[in-house]
Design a protein around this motif. Sequence first.
Motif, PDB file in Angstrom:
ATOM      1  N   VAL A 116       0.752  -1.144   0.088  1.00 51.00           N
ATOM      2  CA  VAL A 116      -0.101  -0.106   0.079  1.00 51.00           C
ATOM      3  C   VAL A 116       0.790   1.330  -0.034  1.00 51.00           C
ATOM      4  O   VAL A 116       2.128   1.291   0.416  1.00 51.00           O
ATOM      5  CB  VAL A 116      -0.910  -0.009   1.143  1.00 51.00           C
ATOM      6  CG1 VAL A 116      -2.001  -1.169   1.147  1.00 51.00           C
ATOM      7  CG2 VAL A 116      -0.222  -0.123   2.344  1.00 51.00           C
ATOM      8  N   ARG A 117       0.458   2.469  -0.514  1.00 51.68           N
ATOM      9  CA  ARG A 117       1.075   3.855  -0.588  1.00 51.68           C
ATOM     10  C   ARG A 117       0.690   4.302   0.823  1.00 51.68           C
ATOM     11  O   ARG A 117      -0.482   4.426   1.319  1.00 51.68           O
ATOM     12  CB  ARG A 117       0.477   4.331  -1.708  1.00 51.68           C
ATOM     13  CG  ARG A 117       1.446   5.749  -1.935  1.00 51.68           C
ATOM     14  CD  ARG A 117       2.667   5.208  -2.794  1.00 51.68           C
ATOM     15  NE  ARG A 117       3.691   6.312  -3.079  1.00 51.68           N
ATOM     16  CZ  ARG A 117       3.490   6.701  -4.309  1.00 51.68           C
ATOM     17  NH1 ARG A 117       2.790   6.413  -5.174  1.00 51.68           N
ATOM     18  NH2 ARG A 117       4.510   7.647  -4.723  1.00 51.68           N
ATOM     19  N   GLY A 118       1.879   4.742   1.468  1.00 48.17           N
ATOM     20  CA  GLY A 118       1.793   5.510   2.770  1.00 48.17           C
ATOM     21  C   GLY A 118       1.297   6.907   2.845  1.00 48.17           C
ATOM     22  O   GLY A 118       1.563   7.251   1.612  1.00 48.17           O
ATOM     23  N   PRO A 119       1.036   7.392   3.655  1.00 49.05           N
ATOM     24  CA  PRO A 119       0.666   8.961   3.558  1.00 49.05           C
ATOM     25  C   PRO A 119       1.822   9.716   3.199  1.00 49.05           C
ATOM     26  O   PRO A 119       2.026  10.779   2.732  1.00 49.05           O
ATOM     27  CB  PRO A 119       0.351   9.378   4.954  1.00 49.05           C
ATOM     28  CG  PRO A 119      -0.065   8.075   5.700  1.00 49.05           C
ATOM     29  CD  PRO A 119       0.669   7.225   5.112  1.00 49.05           C
ATOM     30  N   ASP A 120       3.002   9.006   3.633  1.00 40.71           N
ATOM     31  CA  ASP A 120       4.602   9.850   3.259  1.00 40.71           C
ATOM     32  C   ASP A 120       4.971   9.374   1.813  1.00 40.71           C
ATOM     33  O   ASP A 120       6.065   9.787   1.436  1.00 40.71           O
ATOM     34  CB  ASP A 120       5.655   9.290   4.210  1.00 40.71           C
ATOM     35  CG  ASP A 120       5.796   7.786   4.185  1.00 40.71           C
ATOM     36  OD1 ASP A 120       4.993   7.206   3.483  1.00 40.71           O
ATOM     37  OD2 ASP A 120       6.688   7.331   4.934  1.00 40.71           O
ATOM     38  N   GLY A 121       4.250   8.819   0.834  1.00 43.28           N
ATOM     39  CA  GLY A 121       4.371   8.470  -0.365  1.00 43.28           C
ATOM     40  C   GLY A 121       5.275   7.152  -0.586  1.00 43.28           C
ATOM     41  O   GLY A 121       5.599   6.758  -1.888  1.00 43.28           O
ATOM     42  N   ALA A 122       5.853   6.500   0.659  1.00 45.64           N
ATOM     43  CA  ALA A 122       6.366   5.415   0.452  1.00 45.64           C
ATOM     44  C   ALA A 122       5.529   4.329   0.202  1.00 45.64           C
ATOM     45  O   ALA A 122       4.348   4.298   0.444  1.00 45.64           O
ATOM     46  CB  ALA A 122       7.404   5.195   1.681  1.00 45.64           C
ATOM     47  N   TRP A 123       6.215   2.995   0.098  1.00 45.47           N
ATOM     48  CA  TRP A 123       5.286   1.848  -0.073  1.00 45.47           C
ATOM     49  C   TRP A 123       5.659   1.037   1.030  1.00 45.47           C
ATOM     50  O   TRP A 123       6.695   0.947   1.485  1.00 45.47           O
ATOM     51  CB  TRP A 123       5.742   0.932  -1.278  1.00 45.47           C
ATOM     52  CG  TRP A 123       5.710   1.689  -2.721  1.00 45.47           C
ATOM     53  CD1 TRP A 123       6.602   2.119  -3.770  1.00 45.47           C
ATOM     54  CD2 TRP A 123       3.985   2.047  -3.249  1.00 45.47           C
ATOM     55  NE1 TRP A 123       6.087   2.678  -4.715  1.00 45.47           N
ATOM     56  CE2 TRP A 123       4.665   2.532  -4.500  1.00 45.47           C
ATOM     57  CE3 TRP A 123       3.046   1.574  -3.053  1.00 45.47           C
ATOM     58  CZ2 TRP A 123       3.618   2.873  -5.329  1.00 45.47           C
ATOM     59  CZ3 TRP A 123       2.065   1.757  -3.785  1.00 45.47           C
ATOM     60  CH2 TRP A 123       2.366   2.605  -5.015  1.00 45.47           C
ATOM     61  N   TYR A 124       4.424   0.531   1.683  1.00 40.88           N
ATOM     62  CA  TYR A 124       4.580  -0.394   2.859  1.00 40.88           C
ATOM     63  C   TYR A 124       4.035  -1.615   2.431  1.00 40.88           C
ATOM     64  O   TYR A 124       3.106  -1.867   1.719  1.00 40.88           O
ATOM     65  CB  TYR A 124       3.656   0.126   3.871  1.00 40.88           C
ATOM     66  CG  TYR A 124       4.297   1.540   4.395  1.00 40.88           C
ATOM     67  CD1 TYR A 124       4.913   1.554   5.733  1.00 40.88           C
ATOM     68  CD2 TYR A 124       4.128   2.659   3.837  1.00 40.88           C
ATOM     69  CE1 TYR A 124       5.585   2.717   6.195  1.00 40.88           C
ATOM     70  CE2 TYR A 124       4.633   3.849   4.144  1.00 40.88           C
ATOM     71  CZ  TYR A 124       5.346   4.004   5.359  1.00 40.88           C
ATOM     72  OH  TYR A 124       5.928   4.925   5.971  1.00 40.88           O
ATOM     73  N   VAL A 125       5.082  -2.802   2.712  1.00 40.99           N
ATOM     74  CA  VAL A 125       4.897  -4.124   2.488  1.00 40.99           C
ATOM     75  C   VAL A 125       4.686  -5.124   3.710  1.00 40.99           C
ATOM     76  O   VAL A 125       5.398  -5.089   4.461  1.00 40.99           O
ATOM     77  CB  VAL A 125       6.056  -4.498   1.493  1.00 40.99           C
ATOM     78  CG1 VAL A 125       6.038  -6.017   1.150  1.00 40.99           C
ATOM     79  CG2 VAL A 125       6.466  -3.631   0.413  1.00 40.99           C
ATOM     80  N   SER A 126       3.622  -5.939   3.605  1.00 41.66           N
ATOM     81  CA  SER A 126       3.330  -6.944   4.444  1.00 41.66           C
ATOM     82  C   SER A 126       3.806  -8.171   4.404  1.00 41.66           C
ATOM     83  O   SER A 126       4.323  -8.452   3.055  1.00 41.66           O
ATOM     84  CB  SER A 126       1.799  -7.260   4.838  1.00 41.66           C
ATOM     85  OG  SER A 126       1.280  -7.764   3.560  1.00 41.66           O
ATOM     86  N   PRO A 159      14.887  -1.838   1.401  1.00 44.10           N
ATOM     87  CA  PRO A 159      13.645  -1.679   2.205  1.00 44.10           C
ATOM     88  C   PRO A 159      14.113  -1.509   3.759  1.00 44.10           C
ATOM     89  O   PRO A 159      15.185  -1.897   4.145  1.00 44.10           O
ATOM     90  CB  PRO A 159      13.083  -3.068   2.129  1.00 44.10           C
ATOM     91  CG  PRO A 159      13.331  -3.694   0.888  1.00 44.10           C
ATOM     92  CD  PRO A 159      14.820  -2.991   0.610  1.00 44.10           C
ATOM     93  N   THR A 160      13.526  -0.663   4.822  1.00 48.41           N
ATOM     94  CA  THR A 160      13.743  -0.486   6.055  1.00 48.41           C
ATOM     95  C   THR A 160      12.533  -1.195   6.744  1.00 48.41           C
ATOM     96  O   THR A 160      11.303  -0.804   6.262  1.00 48.41           O
ATOM     97  CB  THR A 160      13.946   0.812   6.300  1.00 48.41           C
ATOM     98  OG1 THR A 160      12.861   1.843   6.045  1.00 48.41           O
ATOM     99  CG2 THR A 160      15.415   1.357   5.594  1.00 48.41           C
ATOM    100  N   ALA A 161      12.887  -1.524   7.918  1.00 47.75           N
ATOM    101  CA  ALA A 161      11.679  -2.044   8.832  1.00 47.75           C
ATOM    102  C   ALA A 161      10.943  -0.710   9.389  1.00 47.75           C
ATOM    103  O   ALA A 161      11.527   0.081  10.108  1.00 47.75           O
ATOM    104  CB  ALA A 161      12.257  -2.671   9.839  1.00 47.75           C
ATOM    105  N   TYR A 162       9.689  -0.970   9.308  1.00 44.85           N
ATOM    106  CA  TYR A 162       8.903  -0.081   9.880  1.00 44.85           C
ATOM    107  C   TYR A 162       8.179  -0.565  11.058  1.00 44.85           C
ATOM    108  O   TYR A 162       8.176   0.428  12.225  1.00 44.85           O
ATOM    109  CB  TYR A 162       7.434   0.327   8.933  1.00 44.85           C
ATOM    110  CG  TYR A 162       6.049   1.013   9.596  1.00 44.85           C
ATOM    111  CD1 TYR A 162       6.294   2.458   9.377  1.00 44.85           C
ATOM    112  CD2 TYR A 162       5.372   0.512  10.018  1.00 44.85           C
ATOM    113  CE1 TYR A 162       5.237   3.161   9.924  1.00 44.85           C
ATOM    114  CE2 TYR A 162       4.206   1.113  10.485  1.00 44.85           C
ATOM    115  CZ  TYR A 162       4.149   2.679  10.641  1.00 44.85           C
ATOM    116  OH  TYR A 162       3.190   3.356  11.108  1.00 44.85           O
TER     117      TYR A 162
END
Length: 378
Positions: A257-267, A290-293
């Motif tokens: 999904v696209r985050g509010p900051d414009g980055a992609w977030y991956v499950s 990739p970095t850990a959220y």
Amino acid sequence: MPMKKKSLIRRFAGIGVATLAVSAAAANSVEAQTSSSTTHTPKVVASGLNSPRQLTFSPGGWLYVAEAGTTGRTACRPSNLDPKAKACVGLTGSVARIGARGTVTRVVRGLPSVGTADEPLGPADLVFTEGDSFALTIGLGGSTAYRASFGSMGARLGTLVNVDLRSHEGPRVTRIADLAAYEARANPDKGHVESNPTGLARWGDSYVYTDSGGNAVNSTRHGGTTLAVLPPVPTTKPTPNGPPAGFPAEAVPTDVVRGPDGAWYVSQLVGFPFEKGAATIWRLVPGHAPTAYATGLTNVTSLAFDHHGRLYAVEIAANGLLNGPVGALVRVPRESTSPVVVAGGLAAPYGVALRGDDAYVTTHTTEAGAGQVLRVHL
């Protein structure tokens, strides 16, 4: 040495069908016990779905669900999951629209569904491009040769298609990209060639998707590009009658999904032995590693940000799939090491979509005719 890859649902097969397909009575009992102790009591808003996966709202506010289907009886061959079982193909995949009173209208029928009755792969995720048009990933769980073995019925497996609902002659389905062919050509993680497209997001005029078979996050730009490859996740402790500590479990990206900051977030759904707490939510900026959220999650299948910028996720099995697919909807604070449970005890949940202060979650995700959509007030 690269490990042999497996489809998303194949990762469930490591625990055996009997464990995966927990009885509806047992799962509902757990759900009722958990829900009674929380203000976030789930409410069933639709039922009768065939292996529901991801879901989304259209620009007009309708809720749509991708149904992986019930497979079929054609071109049967030994299953990739169990050589003693038969994998067959059928045109039983669909996309359903959920009405205000829970009515289920299958606006698209006749999409391919492949595998065994307990582990179907087919329509997986959808994203709207216009009011009556959406893109849709269709799973596969194998190579292009595996797809070809199912003949013409399997031609759309492992692809990204566009569905236009405006035609008076019925939905028009056209191919956007052959995602399995990209896996065969690029093989991003250099392992066994296997594709299972799952999560999907729009990126301008192109798309970003997770290939759960290929352990990669790819895009359709420039004929196909790889944004990230998730490495294996070493287990931290030995499993009884299973692998030792340090075993390289597969990474298995499941949604993007696209985050509010414009980055992609991956499950991430870490593969066998499905260790509890082994999954990470990854933040991905194209061109960077990739970095850990957040860490400490388990068997995650879906992600969504709410209008406050808070991230929610679905764990298909909150205690790991070896303990059965009883999962949860969770909130995932940034840099957290364990998620906040919003609604637990859910029977094999998979997808989540948010609207206002409510979350909509699919459950009973591998059961023909037993799939549901739950509404959870946040």
